[in-house]
Design an enzyme around this catalytic site. Structure first.
Site, PDB file in Angstrom:
ATOM      1  N   ALA A  20      43.435 -50.361 -17.482  1.00 49.16           N
ATOM      2  CA  ALA A  20      42.013 -50.195 -17.115  1.00 49.16           C
ATOM      3  C   ALA A  20      41.762 -48.701 -17.030  1.00 49.16           C
ATOM      4  O   ALA A  20      41.921 -48.082 -15.974  1.00 49.16           O
ATOM      5  CB  ALA A  20      41.742 -50.873 -15.788  1.00 49.16           C
ATOM      6  N   SER A  41      39.110 -44.841  -8.834  1.00 55.50           N
ATOM      7  CA  SER A  41      40.036 -45.707  -9.562  1.00 55.50           C
ATOM      8  C   SER A  41      39.412 -47.107  -9.708  1.00 55.50           C
ATOM      9  O   SER A  41      38.205 -47.262  -9.596  1.00 55.50           O
ATOM     10  CB  SER A  41      41.387 -45.767  -8.836  1.00 55.50           C
ATOM     11  OG  SER A  41      42.349 -46.409  -9.647  1.00 55.50           O
ATOM     12  N   ASN A  42      40.262 -48.115  -9.984  1.00 58.20           N
ATOM     13  CA  ASN A  42      39.738 -49.482 -10.117  1.00 58.20           C
ATOM     14  C   ASN A  42      40.788 -50.463  -9.624  1.00 58.20           C
ATOM     15  O   ASN A  42      41.864 -50.063  -9.197  1.00 58.20           O
ATOM     16  CB  ASN A  42      39.338 -49.743 -11.572  1.00 58.20           C
ATOM     17  CG  ASN A  42      40.503 -49.561 -12.532  1.00 58.20           C
ATOM     18  OD1 ASN A  42      41.506 -50.263 -12.441  1.00 58.20           O
ATOM     19  ND2 ASN A  42      40.402 -48.573 -13.431  1.00 58.20           N
ATOM     20  N   TYR A  43      40.477 -51.788  -9.742  1.00 63.17           N
ATOM     21  CA  TYR A  43      41.318 -52.804  -9.094  1.00 63.17           C
ATOM     22  C   TYR A  43      42.502 -53.258  -9.953  1.00 63.17           C
ATOM     23  O   TYR A  43      43.157 -54.226  -9.621  1.00 63.17           O
ATOM     24  CB  TYR A  43      40.460 -54.027  -8.761  1.00 63.17           C
ATOM     25  CG  TYR A  43      39.422 -53.754  -7.709  1.00 63.17           C
ATOM     26  CD1 TYR A  43      38.065 -53.697  -8.040  1.00 63.17           C
ATOM     27  CD2 TYR A  43      39.780 -53.517  -6.383  1.00 63.17           C
ATOM     28  CE1 TYR A  43      37.096 -53.435  -7.076  1.00 63.17           C
ATOM     29  CE2 TYR A  43      38.817 -53.253  -5.406  1.00 63.17           C
ATOM     30  CZ  TYR A  43      37.483 -53.210  -5.767  1.00 63.17           C
ATOM     31  OH  TYR A  43      36.524 -52.936  -4.813  1.00 63.17           O
ATOM     32  N   SER A  44      42.788 -52.567 -11.042  1.00 62.96           N
ATOM     33  CA  SER A  44      43.919 -53.012 -11.867  1.00 62.96           C
ATOM     34  C   SER A  44      45.241 -52.872 -11.113  1.00 62.96           C
ATOM     35  O   SER A  44      45.537 -51.828 -10.547  1.00 62.96           O
ATOM     36  CB  SER A  44      43.988 -52.187 -13.157  1.00 62.96           C
ATOM     37  OG  SER A  44      45.169 -52.508 -13.875  1.00 62.96           O
TER      38      SER A  44
END
Ligand code: PMT
Length: 224
Positions: A100, A33-36
């Site tokens: 994102a 995943s990502n930091y959104s």
């Protein structure tokens, strides 16, 4: 119930907004995943709803409550998001892609948990559908298309290239990788670039304030 307030002459729009990260499953236990955090997209949804527009928010997994009187559609993966965006895009007057979305996803989902064995574990990734590019290929007359560009260098140039490549009306160029803006921060700065050459810089401010400024610009179709 928050009374929707719409300025005289501001037409009622059906607005589709995406927010948050996607989760790309590796096995039943792990994902990429990502930091959104979803804050930017949720701020846009809240401000648009308060302006009296009909808002559908397609959101990845986030830890913030959806704004009142916004239709929320929860998704997990990039494929899920692509499916729901396709569904709701048909009736939208304005689409803002603040999510994102993962560019890559595991080529194969491991149905059992991958056992810890070798020193190095390599996972093959494949490209996900570029949702925004596909929206840009199938433009409906009068529908306004707004993308975001998350860049760590050469912000405006990279954003302009994305605007052209994806056939957008506007792109919100914002810098990521810094603590005080972009991912997860309550604040953000951006340069709004339009396909007819406008470049409007918004200095660091709350995402709510920036959302209001973005919406005051993108709701009007660009003539020509
Ligand atoms: O959620 P927050 O914590 O508030 O952080 C806000 C944000 C930094 C996530 C947001 O402001 C932002 O920049 N969102 C876009 C992040 C991103 O994916 O940018 P990108 O440059 O990688 O993608 C360009 C555009 O294509 C984006 O509009 C994205 O939604 C879209 N995209 C990307 C990949 C993909 N497979 N399909 C897409 O439609």
């Amino acid at each position: 119930m928050q009374r929707a307030v719409r300025k005289m002459g501001e037409k009622h729009m059906k607005i589709l907004i995406t927010a948050g990260p996607t989760r790309e499953k590796i096995d039943p236990v792990r994902f990429i995943s990502n930091y959104s955090s979803g804050k930017m997209g949720y701020a846009l949804a809240e401000v648009a709803s308060k302006k009296g527009h009909e808002v559908t928010l397609v959101s990845g997994s986030v830890a913030i409550a959806p704004p009142k009187s916004v239709k929320i559609v929860q998704v997990e993966s990039a494929a899920d998001m692509a499916r729901e965006v396709r569904r709701f895009a048909k009736s939208a007057d304005l689409i803002i892609m603040a999510a994102a979305v993962a560019d890559y996803t595991p080529a194969k989902f491991a149905k059992d948990k991958i056992k810890k064995k070798d020193e190095v574990l390599s996972i093959k990734l494949k490209k996900t559908e570029d949702i925004l590019s596909n929206l840009g290929k199938n433009r409906k007359k009068g529908r306004i298309l707004v993308g975001f560009a998350a860049e760590t260098s050469d912000l405006v140039r990279n954003a302009e290239l994305k605007l052209e490549k994806k056939n957008l009306d506007w792109i919100v160029a914002n810098e990521v990788g810094k603590k005080d803006r972009g991912f997860s921060s309550d604040n953000n700065a951006a340069t709004l670039i339009s396909r007819d050459g406008k470049r409007i810089r918004f200095p660091l401010q709350s995402k709510m304030s920036l959302a209001g400024k973005i919406l005051s610009l993108v709701c009007e179709p660009i003539v020509g």
